[in-house]
Structures are given as structure tokens and as C-alpha cells.
Scaffold this active site. Structure first.
Site, mmCIF file in Angstrom:
data_model
loop_
_atom_site.group_PDB
_atom_site.id
_atom_site.type_symbol
_atom_site.label_atom_id
_atom_site.label_comp_id
_atom_site.label_asym_id
_atom_site.label_seq_id
_atom_site.Cartn_x
_atom_site.Cartn_y
_atom_site.Cartn_z
ATOM 1 C CE LYS A 176 57.584 63.927 23.915
ATOM 2 N NZ LYS A 176 58.736 63.071 23.375
ATOM 3 N NE ARG A 201 63.293 62.308 17.596
ATOM 4 C CZ ARG A 201 62.437 62.115 18.470
ATOM 5 N NH1 ARG A 201 61.236 62.150 18.178
ATOM 6 N NH2 ARG A 201 62.735 61.878 19.886
ATOM 7 C CG HIS A 204 63.929 58.486 21.840
ATOM 8 N ND1 HIS A 204 63.228 57.922 23.017
ATOM 9 C CD2 HIS A 204 63.004 58.740 21.117
ATOM 10 C CE1 HIS A 204 61.919 58.305 22.734
ATOM 11 N NE2 HIS A 204 61.490 58.731 21.545
ATOM 12 N NE ARG A 246 64.517 59.670 27.465
ATOM 13 C CZ ARG A 246 65.176 59.067 26.638
ATOM 14 N NH1 ARG A 246 66.326 58.524 27.404
ATOM 15 N NH2 ARG A 246 64.985 58.437 25.368
ATOM 16 C CE1 TYR A 292 29.317 72.904 6.839
ATOM 17 C CE2 TYR A 292 30.326 72.161 8.979
ATOM 18 C CZ TYR A 292 29.927 73.225 8.284
ATOM 19 O OH TYR A 292 30.043 74.426 8.737
ATOM 20 C CB CYS A 315 31.036 70.763 12.792
ATOM 21 S SG CYS A 315 29.506 70.051 12.044
ATOM 22 C CG MET A 316 36.001 74.760 14.085
ATOM 23 S SD MET A 316 36.416 76.549 13.452
ATOM 24 C CE MET A 316 36.966 76.181 11.850
ATOM 25 C CG ASP A 317 33.006 75.660 16.654
ATOM 26 O OD1 ASP A 317 34.175 75.797 16.770
ATOM 27 O OD2 ASP A 317 32.553 76.303 15.561
HETATM 28 C C1 PLP Z 1 58.971 61.712 24.040
HETATM 29 C C2 PLP Z 1 60.053 61.312 24.517
HETATM 30 C C3 PLP Z 1 59.870 60.305 25.432
HETATM 31 C C4 PLP Z 1 58.798 59.622 26.148
HETATM 32 O O1 PLP Z 1 58.228 58.801 25.174
HETATM 33 P P1 PLP Z 1 56.865 57.815 25.661
HETATM 34 O O2 PLP Z 1 56.760 56.911 24.538
HETATM 35 O O3 PLP Z 1 55.830 58.848 25.913
HETATM 36 O O4 PLP Z 1 57.540 57.240 26.972
HETATM 37 C C5 PLP Z 1 61.237 59.758 25.883
HETATM 38 N N1 PLP Z 1 62.315 60.192 25.341
HETATM 39 C C6 PLP Z 1 62.517 60.908 24.452
HETATM 40 C C7 PLP Z 1 63.630 61.558 23.701
HETATM 41 C C8 PLP Z 1 61.238 61.491 24.065
HETATM 42 O O5 PLP Z 1 61.104 62.476 22.957
#
Ligand code: PLP
Length: 389
Positions: A39, A137, A171, A231, A272, A319-321
């Protein structure tokens, strides 16, 4: 693209990625499947390139956060199973079915929407049921007095027309923390997940094909969480507290170059806000790397970046850049020289800790104007710039 190259860029070491994948597979054992979390553009590393490597190496599954991220993979030759962890609007169900994309189902209302839409399309949507065991969540709430409604809700979803319930997952909230109370919490989440699985499978008279819950913290330290599939995300990229202990290598090295060097008299304020004033005659380098590239402004005047001759303290406001580094003690450093921000020599974990954040945020923050340069067998195999021109 060429024009941006001698400015600031991210080197993505696909050999390190392959090494991490093989190392993690050996760590979890051959019987456990592997889902790579890609992701957020693979945590800033480039989801297409990372996924191509994982597909080639035989990973079992990928996960992304949205249907757009999933479609990016499908449009770029990724044919392996992809799970969307987040919400997808019902209008996109047909697209997911057409492209064999798996969707997380997180509550009764979503199950109903996905089912109705799949039936309307005349297809079948593969889903993984998400159980909320304490992350609070997404997912079917199953703790305490919610157990019965949670289990029944999951069973109902599995029986809905147009849905094929391939997997079930949860999770962890604190699997990457090493305090006693965190361990107790993680063990409680795992126990609840196992209870939910047992109750649902008994009621349905059928087992899910894939049970999974092990994120990075659990993959590193909790073998009892592996089930059918791990995962992890962060571990794949060789970042975080567990990476070194497991023998993993950082995949991203972020580099910039010295664009200008100037010498200031004692008592000159820099940048700045006049945060920094030179205590003596000071040789200062300007780097084309600022917060618009992903450099946390909160790190201003707190960190050091790595030149070929040693670490150079960053001075004044970022700074920004641009930002400034002190080269007074590094007279060999010249205009055009490379400077590492994090990666192989400077740990992203250390920089994140200095900024009061986590390595995830720093690799994700590397912005679209920073080109990614991909390396394999030590040779450049691709470049990517996310600007449109
Ligand atoms: C992002 C995520 C992971 C991976 O998490 P890590 O800490 O990077 O291993 C696994 N499962 C779910 C549902 C996530 O949102």
C-alpha cells in the site's frame, strides 16, 4: 527526468528487497504463505516495481489500501492475488470482480452492499472477512458482549450471494511494542481471533482457506500468529526495529547533492526564523532537499546527513525546497558531491526517532518530485518520476 537526477533521488535496491523476501520466508518456514503489503506506493518505494519482484519470487498475495492502488498493479502486469485492506465504494465492485481483486469485508452494511452489487453484476467477489479484535478501526466487532453478534454477522456475510469468503483476518495494535502490557494485549487479540475463527467455522461447517494476522511486529516475534499466511510491510523494506536483528537490508537510500557552498563570518544567522547563528567562520552547503521532498521540517537543526567524508550537521530551518548542512569540519566535500539522507549508511529508524516519528512516515513522505531509481544486480534497471511532463 535526467534534469532532476543530480538533485535528489531515491535509490531502490531490488536485490535488497529479494534478500529480505527470502530471509523472511526462511524465518516463517516453508508452510506459511506470504502476503507482501505494498500500500501507499509500497511505503514510498514504488508499488509496481516492488510487486513485480514479489510476483517473480513467488509471493502468494499482495495487499493495498484502495481499488486505485490495486488497479495500478493490474494495469502494470501484476496478475497475482491482491487484497484491498480499506473501503471500496460499491460502484467499483464490478471492477474488482473483472480484475480478480479481493476485498476486505469489515461490517454487515458493507457485506450487504458488496453482495447486492456482485449479484447485480452477475459475478462473484472474493472477500476476506476482517475481525476487529482490539485495533478498533475496521472489522466486525467481536470483543466481550459483541462476540455473538460479531460471529453471526460474519457467518451471514459468508452466506451472502455473490460473495466468496476465501479468508479471515485481524490486525494487531501493539505487536511491535515490547512492554509486558503490549504482549498481554497482543496475546488477547490472538486468543479472540482464534475463538472467532473456531465459532464461525463450526457454525458454517466449513473452514476459510486463508487465516492471517501477522504484521511486521508479529512476523518478527510471534510465530504463533503465522497461521496460513504472514502479512508484513515494513520488514520487506528492511526498516524498523526488527530489521537488523533478522538480517534484513534497507531497500531505499535517499540521496541528494551539494548544490552550493558558501563561507559565512562568525555571527551570521542562517535560514528562516534565524534558528542558527554561526559560532565561527562557517562553511555551509546548500542541499536541494526540503520539506516538499519529504524532509520533516520538525527535524530542523536536529539531525546530520552523511557525506563521503563523514556526517554533516544540518543547520537552521529546513525550507520547502532546500536545507543547509555544515561542512566546516569536512573541507573535502565539494559542490556536486552526494549526500545520503537515510538508507544504507544512515538508518531511517534513527532519523525517524529524532523527528519523533516512525520510519513508515519517512519513506512514505518521499514526494512525487523525487525520482526513484531501481537497481538490480547492482545495475540500474528503471527510473520513475511521478511528475507529469
Ligand atoms: C499496513 C498494514 C499491514 C502491514 O503493517 P506493517 O507494520 O508494515 O507490517 C498489515 N495489515 C494491515 C491490515 C495493514 O493495514
Amino acid at each position: 527526468m535526467e534534469s532532476t537526477l543530480r538533485r535528489t533521488w531515491a535509490e531502490i535496491d531490488l536485490d535488497a528487497l529479494a534478500h529480505n523476501y527470502h530471509t523472511l520466508r526462511a524465518h516463517v518456514g516453508a508452510a506459511v504463505k506470504f502476503l507482501g503489503v505494498v500500500k501507499a506506493d509500497a511505503y514510498g518505494h514504488g508499488a509496481v516495481e516492488v510487486s513485480r519482484v514479489l510476483q517473480e519470487l513467488g509471493a502468494d498475495y499482495l495487499a493495498v489500501s484502495s481499488v486505485d492502488e490495486a488497479m495500478e498493479l493490474r494495469k502494470n502486469g501484476i496478475t497475482m492475488p491482491v487484497l484491498i485492506l480499506g473501503h471500496t465504494p460499491r460502484e467499483q465492485v464490478g471492477l474488482m470482480i473483472e480484475h480478480h481483486i479481493t476485498q476486505a469485508v469489515t461490517c454487515r452494511a458493507k457485506a450487504v452492499e458488496y453482495s447486492e452489487e456482485a449479484v447485480r453484476c452477475g459475478g462473484e467477489l472474493t472477500v476476506h472477512i476482517k475481525v476487529d479484535t482490539g485495533m478498533s478501526r475496521l472489522g466486525y466487532l467481536c470483543a466481550g458482549r459483541h462476540f455473538e453478534t460479531g460471529v453471526q454477522g460474519i457467518c451471514d456475510a459468508c452466506a451472502m450471494p455473490g460473495l466468496r469468503a476465501e479468508g479471515i483476518f485481524t490486525h494487531f495494535a501493539v505487536a511491535d511494542e515490547e512492554t509486558h502490557s503490549s504482549d498481554v494485549y497482543t496475546a488477547g487479540q490472538l486468543d479472540l481471533f482464534n475463538e472467532v475463527i473456531r465459532a464461525v467455522e463450526e457454525r458454517r461447517g466449513e473452514a476459510f482457506t486463508l487465516h492471517h494476522c501477522a504484521n511486521t511486529g508479529a512476523t518478527a516475534g510471534w510465530p504463533e500468529t503465522y497461521m496460513d499466511m504472514v502479512r508484513p510491510g515494513l520488514l520487506l523494506y528492511g526498516c524498523g526495529d526488527y530489521a537488523e536483528g533478522l538480517g534484513l537490508q534497507p531497500v531505499m537510500t535517499l540521496k541528494t547533492t551539494v548544490s552550493t557552498i558558501k563561507v559565512y563570518d562568525e555571527g551570521t544567522s542562517v535560514s528562516y526564523g534565524r534558528l542558527y547563528t554561526t559560532p565561527c567562520t562557517t562553511r555551509m552547503g546548500v542541499l536541494p532537499y526540503g520539506y516538499a521532498d519529504g524532509f520533516q521540517r520538525s527535524l530542523s537543526d536536529k539531525c546530520a546527513l552523511m557525506t563521503d567524508y563523514g556526517a554533516a550537521p544540518q543547520r537552521g530551518r529546513i525550507c520547502m525546497d532546500m536545507c543547509m548542512i555544515d561542512l566546516t569540519d569536512l573541507p573535502q566535500v565539494d559542490v556536486g558531491d552526494e549526500v545520503e539522507i537515510f538508507g544504507k549508511r544512515l538508518s531511517v529508524n534513527d532519523l525517524a526517532a529524532l523527528g519523533g516519528t516512525i520510519p513508515y512516515e519517512l519513506t512514505c513522505a518521499v514526494s512525487k518530485r523525487v525520482p526513484r531509481i531501481y537497481y538490480r544486480n547492482g545495475e540500474e534497471v528503471g527510473r520513475e518520476l511521478l511528475l507529469r511532463f
